[in-house]
Design a protein around this motif. Structure first.
Motif, PDB file in Angstrom:
ATOM      1  N   LEU A  95       2.242  17.093 -17.310  1.00  0.00           N
ATOM      2  CA  LEU A  95       2.720  15.897 -17.981  1.00  0.00           C
ATOM      3  C   LEU A  95       2.173  14.652 -17.286  1.00  0.00           C
ATOM      4  CD1 LEU A  95       6.491  16.814 -18.481  1.00  0.00           C
ATOM      5  CD2 LEU A  95       4.523  17.424 -19.903  1.00  0.00           C
ATOM      6  N   SER A  96       1.917  13.642 -18.082  1.00  0.00           N
ATOM      7  CA  SER A  96       1.469  12.355 -17.550  1.00  0.00           C
ATOM      8  C   SER A  96       2.414  11.271 -18.020  1.00  0.00           C
ATOM      9  CB  SER A  96       0.054  12.035 -18.039  1.00  0.00           C
ATOM     10  OG  SER A  96      -0.866  13.014 -17.611  1.00  0.00           O
ATOM     11  N   CYS A  97       2.507  10.216 -17.245  1.00  0.00           N
ATOM     12  CA  CYS A  97       3.327   9.072 -17.612  1.00  0.00           C
ATOM     13  C   CYS A  97       2.580   7.808 -17.218  1.00  0.00           C
ATOM     14  CB  CYS A  97       4.681   9.135 -16.916  1.00  0.00           C
ATOM     15  SG  CYS A  97       5.731   7.678 -17.197  1.00  0.00           S
ATOM     16  N   ALA A  98       2.182   7.043 -18.215  1.00  0.00           N
ATOM     17  CA  ALA A  98       1.520   5.763 -17.959  1.00  0.00           C
ATOM     18  C   ALA A  98       2.586   4.712 -17.713  1.00  0.00           C
ATOM     19  CB  ALA A  98       0.651   5.384 -19.141  1.00  0.00           C
ATOM     20  N   VAL A  99       2.462   3.999 -16.616  1.00  0.00           N
ATOM     21  CA  VAL A  99       3.492   3.039 -16.195  1.00  0.00           C
ATOM     22  C   VAL A  99       2.904   1.643 -16.159  1.00  0.00           C
ATOM     23  CG1 VAL A  99       5.154   2.437 -14.393  1.00  0.00           C
ATOM     24  CG2 VAL A  99       4.514   4.835 -14.753  1.00  0.00           C
ATOM     25  N   SER A 100       3.616   0.724 -16.769  1.00  0.00           N
ATOM     26  CA  SER A 100       3.231  -0.678 -16.649  1.00  0.00           C
ATOM     27  C   SER A 100       4.487  -1.535 -16.533  1.00  0.00           C
ATOM     28  CB  SER A 100       2.389  -1.116 -17.856  1.00  0.00           C
ATOM     29  OG  SER A 100       3.147  -1.032 -19.042  1.00  0.00           O
ATOM     30  N   PRO A 101       4.465  -2.640 -15.768  1.00  0.00           N
ATOM     31  CA  PRO A 101       3.337  -3.080 -14.952  1.00  0.00           C
ATOM     32  C   PRO A 101       3.077  -2.163 -13.761  1.00  0.00           C
ATOM     33  CG  PRO A 101       5.269  -4.403 -14.492  1.00  0.00           C
ATOM     34  CD  PRO A 101       5.624  -3.520 -15.659  1.00  0.00           C
ATOM     35  N   ALA A 102       1.928  -2.329 -13.161  1.00  0.00           N
ATOM     36  CA  ALA A 102       1.458  -1.406 -12.136  1.00  0.00           C
ATOM     37  C   ALA A 102       2.379  -1.329 -10.925  1.00  0.00           C
ATOM     38  CB  ALA A 102       0.055  -1.816 -11.686  1.00  0.00           C
TER      39      ALA A 102
END
Length: 123
Positions: free
Chosen positions: A20-27
């Motif tokens: 699984l991946s999780c893109a997080v923003s803001p960094a």
């Protein structure tokens, strides 16, 4: 505003693997406390794994030795590699970010949540 977007869920047979991946923003939230939770039908959401600002990792007992949490700060992405999957791992998986630098596997400690990705493990 904080955004977390999971991907990588799917259906596998017992003994299989998923990442699984999780893109997080803001960094900035990628480098703090982030974690993975899951919720099976009819059950409460439970913490699976967490990683805090200094890299300290925690796992729920049933996934130790099978799941690995990691992050790539350059890509602002959190990962959960899941091996030797079992039917009881079937759930919606959520990534979450805390405003704390330290971590727990307690849901109330996390302020921001993704929408979840489904993992189904068949026997």
């Amino acid at each position: 505003q904080v955004h977390l977007v999971e991907s990588g869920g799917g259906s596998v047979q017992a003994g299989g693997s998923l990442k699984l991946s999780c893109a997080v923003s803001p960094a900035t939230y990628t480098s703090g406390c982030v974690g993975w939770f899951r919720q099976a039908p009819g059950k409460e959401r439970e913490g699976v794994a967490s990683i805090d600002s200094d890299g300290t990792i925690g796992y729920e007992e049933s996934v130790k030795g099978r799941f690995t949490i990691s992050r790539d700060s350059a890509r602002n992405t959190l990962y959960l590699e899941m091996n030797l999957l079992k039917p009881e791992d079937t759930a919606s998986y959520y990534c979450a970010a805390s405003t704390y630098s330290w971590c727990s596997l307690n849901e109330p400690d996390y302020a921001y949540w993704g929408q979840g990705t489904q993992v189904t493990v068949s026997s």
